[in-house]
Design an enzyme around this catalytic site. Sequence first.
Site, PDB file in Angstrom:
ATOM      1  N   THR A 154      -0.044  -2.155  -4.781  1.00 18.35           N
ATOM      2  CA  THR A 154      -0.847  -2.140  -5.994  1.00 18.35           C
ATOM      3  C   THR A 154      -0.417  -0.897  -6.768  1.00 18.35           C
ATOM      4  OG1 THR A 154      -2.713  -3.110  -4.779  1.00 18.35           O
ATOM      5  CG2 THR A 154      -3.230  -2.095  -6.879  1.00 18.35           C
ATOM      6  N   ARG A 182      -6.707 -16.678  -3.697  1.00 17.47           N
ATOM      7  CA  ARG A 182      -7.204 -15.451  -3.067  1.00 17.47           C
ATOM      8  C   ARG A 182      -7.472 -14.396  -4.137  1.00 17.47           C
ATOM      9  NH1 ARG A 182      -4.598  -9.987  -2.400  1.00 17.47           N
ATOM     10  NH2 ARG A 182      -5.734  -9.014  -0.680  1.00 17.47           N
ATOM     11  N   ASP A 185      -8.759  -6.920  -4.550  1.00 24.56           N
ATOM     12  CA  ASP A 185      -9.772  -5.930  -4.927  1.00 24.56           C
ATOM     13  C   ASP A 185      -9.539  -5.341  -6.309  1.00 24.56           C
ATOM     14  OD1 ASP A 185      -8.477  -2.846  -4.461  1.00 24.56           O
ATOM     15  OD2 ASP A 185      -7.435  -4.524  -3.526  1.00 24.56           O
ATOM     16  N   THR A 203      -5.563   1.222  -3.458  1.00 26.61           N
ATOM     17  CA  THR A 203      -4.469   0.353  -3.048  1.00 26.61           C
ATOM     18  C   THR A 203      -4.592   0.130  -1.555  1.00 26.61           C
ATOM     19  OG1 THR A 203      -2.058   0.058  -2.991  1.00 26.61           O
ATOM     20  CG2 THR A 203      -2.880   2.310  -2.682  1.00 26.61           C
ATOM     21  N   GLY A 206      -6.652  -5.617   0.263  1.00 34.63           N
ATOM     22  CA  GLY A 206      -7.780  -5.881  -0.618  1.00 34.63           C
ATOM     23  C   GLY A 206      -9.058  -6.239   0.101  1.00 34.63           C
TER      24      GLY A 206
END
Length: 280
Positions: A154, A182, A185, A203, A206
Site C-alpha cells: 500500500t 474483497r 483497509d 499498510t 488489510g
Amino acid sequence: MKIIIHGGFFSESDQSHEVKTAKQNSLKNIAEKAYQYLETHSAVDTVAYAVSLLEDDELFNAGIGSQIQSDGVIRMSAALMDGETQKMSGVINIQDVKNPIFVAKELMKEDDRVLGGNGAKIYADKNGFENFSTEIPQRRKEYEAKLKNGGKGTVGCVAIDKNEKLAVATSTGGKGFEIPGRISDSATVAGNYANEFCAVSCTGVGEDIVSNATSAKIVTRVTDGMSLKEAFDKTFAELKTIDGFAGAIAIDKNGNIYHQDSYPTMVFASFDGNQFEIFK
C-alpha cells in the site's frame, strides 16, 4: 510543515539490494517533491499529490504496478481524509484509472463520498478520468506463475501544512490473487484516518488492520491525550495479540512524526524541509 510517506513493506516480494536502493531513492525524491508542493498548497492537496506520485511509480503496489486479483483483473482502492473538516472520501475496487487517489479527491465535494466497483468507475468516467490500464508485464508474469507476494503493499502520505492542518491519503493495488470483491483497509477509517489532532496511514494485511481498527485507534488515543508513541505502543500491542501484520505513519498537531511496523520492514521517508529520514 512536515511530510511522511510510506510504500508498503520491503518484504512484500522477492526483493534485491538494487530494488531496495531504488525504493529508498524514489521515496526520498517523492518526499522532497511533496514537501515543495506543500509550501504552496494545503495538506489535503499535498497528500493526494504525494500519493499520486507513488501510484505512478511501478516500484509500489498502487496505481501502476497494482496486483492482479484471482480472476485476472486489477482493482484498486484509495482514500483521502481532511483532518480539519473530518471529511473522508474514497474509491473501493475501482478499475482502469491511472490515479485512484484523484478520483477519491474529486469525491470530496459530493454528499456520497465513498464509491465502489462499477459505480466508482462510472463516476470517474463522468468526471473526465481517462480509461487507463495500470497493469505492467511484471504483475502479469507474477499472476500467471501464481507467485503470491504476501499482500502487504500500500502507499500513503500524511502531512501538516503551514496552517497546522493535517491530512492523510492512502492507496493500494490489493494483495494479489484475492477473491474479487474483497475490501481492503485503505478506504476505511482503519487504514486511513485524520482529525485536528493526528493523521495516520497504514499498510500491511488489510484484514489485520481492520480487525485492529489501527488508524482510528491511534488518532482517537492521541485526541484523548496520549502521545504519538504511547498511542502507537498500545495499538501495536493490541495488534500483536492477533499476530497482525501492519505498519503505520503519523503526524500529530504539534508536528511530531512517528512510524512503526509489526514486522520488518515498512519502507518510508519523511522530510521537514531540512532533514530526511529514510528506511534502512
